[in-house]
Design an enzyme around this catalytic site. Structure first.
Site, PDB file in Angstrom:
ATOM      1  N   HIS A   1       1.201  -1.328  -0.534  1.00 13.26           N
ATOM      2  CA  HIS A   1      -0.105  -0.324   0.153  1.00 13.26           C
ATOM      3  C   HIS A   1       0.795   1.325  -0.513  1.00 13.26           C
ATOM      4  O   HIS A   1       0.494   2.646  -0.351  1.00 13.26           O
ATOM      5  CB  HIS A   1      -0.912   0.246   1.263  1.00 13.26           C
ATOM      6  CG  HIS A   1      -2.014  -0.795   1.125  1.00 13.26           C
ATOM      7  ND1 HIS A   1      -3.921  -0.420   1.219  1.00 13.26           N
ATOM      8  CD2 HIS A   1      -2.000  -2.442   1.062  1.00 13.26           C
ATOM      9  CE1 HIS A   1      -4.076  -1.126   0.103  1.00 13.26           C
ATOM     10  NE2 HIS A   1      -3.388  -2.344   0.742  1.00 13.26           N
TER      11      HIS A   1
ATOM     12  N   GLY B   1       4.999   5.895  -4.997  1.00 15.35           N
ATOM     13  CA  GLY B   1       6.517   5.008  -4.485  1.00 15.35           C
ATOM     14  C   GLY B   1       6.417   4.938  -3.682  1.00 15.35           C
ATOM     15  O   GLY B   1       6.112   5.087  -2.334  1.00 15.35           O
TER      16      GLY B   1
END
Ligand code: HEM
Length: 393
Positions: A137, A143
């Site tokens: 997540h 990123g």
């Protein structure tokens, strides 16, 4: 005949990145300290607890249909390319990430992370899977920049898609110790990346070397986290989401194999059990005996159920065999076997020895951990507390 040649082609494509990754790293092998994990991990598995395991003989209804009878040959001519570059390539982040990044500034970084993950997982084994998910997540939004860890109003952490995430306290604990050892040196994003690797190893999964040097982002927005798939999306949405992160079809299928361990809340799947898509029936892509088991187990949306019904405590490729037997817990899991773009990859992973999945998982996890977004990295920092940006202090 056509089916076999497609399968073989995909198998080849699956093996290629492994060979390339092995060549890049010089070799793929389990690091020495992994071996010391194995006994402990096995002991834990032997005593493994968790939600009641699905027993195929539990129900007298018909045998599950085997081997993807819903396999459809009509392919999508616009199937995405399998060699999508990662964002890492775009960033030339060989300069940003390196294996020896903390070798001078914080040589104990890895051992601190390793020690604390082991301590927490020994106390609560379910945290290992949660750490792995937390890393996904994080990397799937902006990123790998620890934006998921920021805890303020309207941050990713407060989104619906984040509500069952766990393991934050583990990272905070590691960070507190790290600040004592090497102040303002090791990023939360690096800690989370290494912690998810160590958690995987503790679960009996593969080891991989983690390159370091990620910065912690300063931005975390709730609505961005809503982009992370929650289990109801169709396969095209999943493919596009992965592609937007520089990951390809193989990464999608291989990383979904993380669902070989861990659990879901019933709320993530109940819609498959009753009046699915307004049909008045359960989801037809679900084995009927397994569906009955889930109906008994899922009286409340808050109940937990194993993601891998067959070997929930073991990190192995049985997740893919479950998909072949119509026993994927989440709609998104099962849809990997209903779609001709991904089903040959499922077959390849299910039919090869489990070690093949483990090796490929290490490769795709490395690619996941290498997702970097320039804005987050350029404007990033090394947080002193993982739940807050430094300017708050
Ligand atoms: C195709 C994309 C994915 C979807 C749709 C998805 C969806 C989900 C959902 C709905 C849950 C259960 C949440 C709940 O009900 O509490 C879950 C759990 C989990 N996911 Fe995924 N996931 C995906 C990809 C991944 C990836 C890439 C990883 C790791 C590499 C991962 C690791 C896990 C783990 C380990 C759990 C169990 C967590 C626990 O036991 O605390 N997932 N996932």
């Amino acid at each position: 005949m056509k089916y076999y040649s497609i399968s073989f082609g995909f198998l080849l494509i699956l093996v290629l990145p492994l060979i390339l990754a092995s060549a890049q790293n010089g070799k793929y092998e389990r690091a020495a300290y992994h071996d010391s994990y194995e006994g402990a991990a096995q002991d834990d598995q032997d005593q493994g607890q968790g939600p009641a395991t699905y027993d195929k003989n539990d129900d007298k209804e018909s045998e599950p249909e085997q081997n993807g009878q819903n396999y459809e040959q009509d392919g999508d001519d616009n199937a995405p390319s399998l060699d999508t570059p990662t964002l890492l390539d775009n960033l030339a982040s060989d300069d940003l990430l390196s294996f020896g990044y903390y070798s001078k500034s914080c040589p104990k970084a890895e051992s601190i992370i390793n020690k604390y993950v082991a301590k927490w997982v020994e106390e609560d084994r379910t945290l290992a899977a949660s750490l792995l998910r937390l890393h996904f997540h994080d990397c799937a939004v902006h990123g790998c920049d620890a934006s998921i860890l920021l805890n303020h109003e309207g941050s990713e952490r407060t989104a619906e898609a984040s509500k069952s995430l766990r393991g934050f306290e583990v990272i905070d604990d590691i960070k507190a110790e790290m600040e004592k050892e090497c102040p303002r040196t090791v990023s939360c994003a690096d800690i989370l990346t290494a912690a998810s690797r160590d958690a995987t190893v503790l679960l009996g999964g593969p080891y991989w070397d983690v390159p370091y040097g990620r910065k912690d982002g300063k931005v975390s927005v709730e609505k961005d986290a809503a982009l992370v798939p929650m289990g109801r999306e169709n396969i095209t949405t999943l493919i596009e989401f992965y592609q937007s992160n520089g990951l390809n079809l193989i990464d999608l299928v291989v990383l979904s194999g993380a669902h070989t361990i861990g659990r879901a809340t019933c709320g993530s799947l109940q819609f498959r059990l009753y009046n699915y898509a307004g049909t008045g029936r359960q989801d037809e892509s679900l084995d009927s005996r397994y569906a009955n088991f889930l109906k008994r187990k899922c009286r409340w949306a808050s109940e937990y159920v194993d993601l891998d019904a067959t070997t929930p405590q073991t990190f192995d490729n049985v997740y893919y065999k479950n998909l072949q037997a119509k026993m994927g817990l989440l709609l998104t899991d099962q849809s990997l076997y209903s779609d001709p773009r991904t089903s040959p990859i499922v077959d390849a992973l299910a039919d090869a020895p489990s070690e093949f999945f483990n090796h490929q998982f290490a490769v795709s996890m490395t690619r996941l951990g290498n997702i970097l977004v320039p804005a987050a990295q350029d404007g990033g920092e090394i947080r002193t507390k993982c739940y807050s940006v430094n300017s708050n202090y």
